[in-house]
Design a protein around this motif. Sequence first.
Motif: not given
Length: 183
Positions: A73-86, A161-166
């Motif tokens: 999953f982390d490899r896929i996210l890196r390729l897409l430029g997406v953060k895990r929490i998103q 519970l997931i918190i990302y920014g606001h």
Amino acid sequence: MEKRVISMEAVKLALNNIEETGLDKKEVLADSITWLYDRYYETKNRKYLEQALRNMQAYIQLGYPYEEEEELFDRILRLLGVKRIQVMFLDERYTKTVKLNKHQVRSMIGKWNPHIHSMTINSVIEDVMDKVKYEREGVYTYRSGQRISRGKGIPKDEYRLIIYGHKAQFFDMGQGLYYTIEK
């Protein structure tokens, strides 16, 4: 509904019937993500990664732990430029909105087993309120009750519970209920 959300919901719906064939839906979903990742490397077509992302979101929303497939999953996210929490966030249009107060936070949590839990119910409510109020970014898990399966205790009720920014969202993993918490 947005095309991305429809696709993710279609994946979850298709998985509901897969267990009738004797296949494990978690395994099938994880294998599909691996296949999409491999196809991306063969073709360099980014659409395979985008579908893998939707399948990852379905995997997480079905309550399967990210950590079990973390490396892929982390490899896929890196390729897409997406953060895990998103990946863990849902479009707010598809969640119920609740206010940040004790009554509303308690309403998101089902029956809390007083004997086997990660925290007392009052501690969970205070912890959720504190983390959301002070925007403590991260993914937090709360568990109550336990069933016995093959000699192991596994959580009966699990909440995330997931918190990302606001933004803050709360998921009842067992019931498939999703909430957005407003301050």
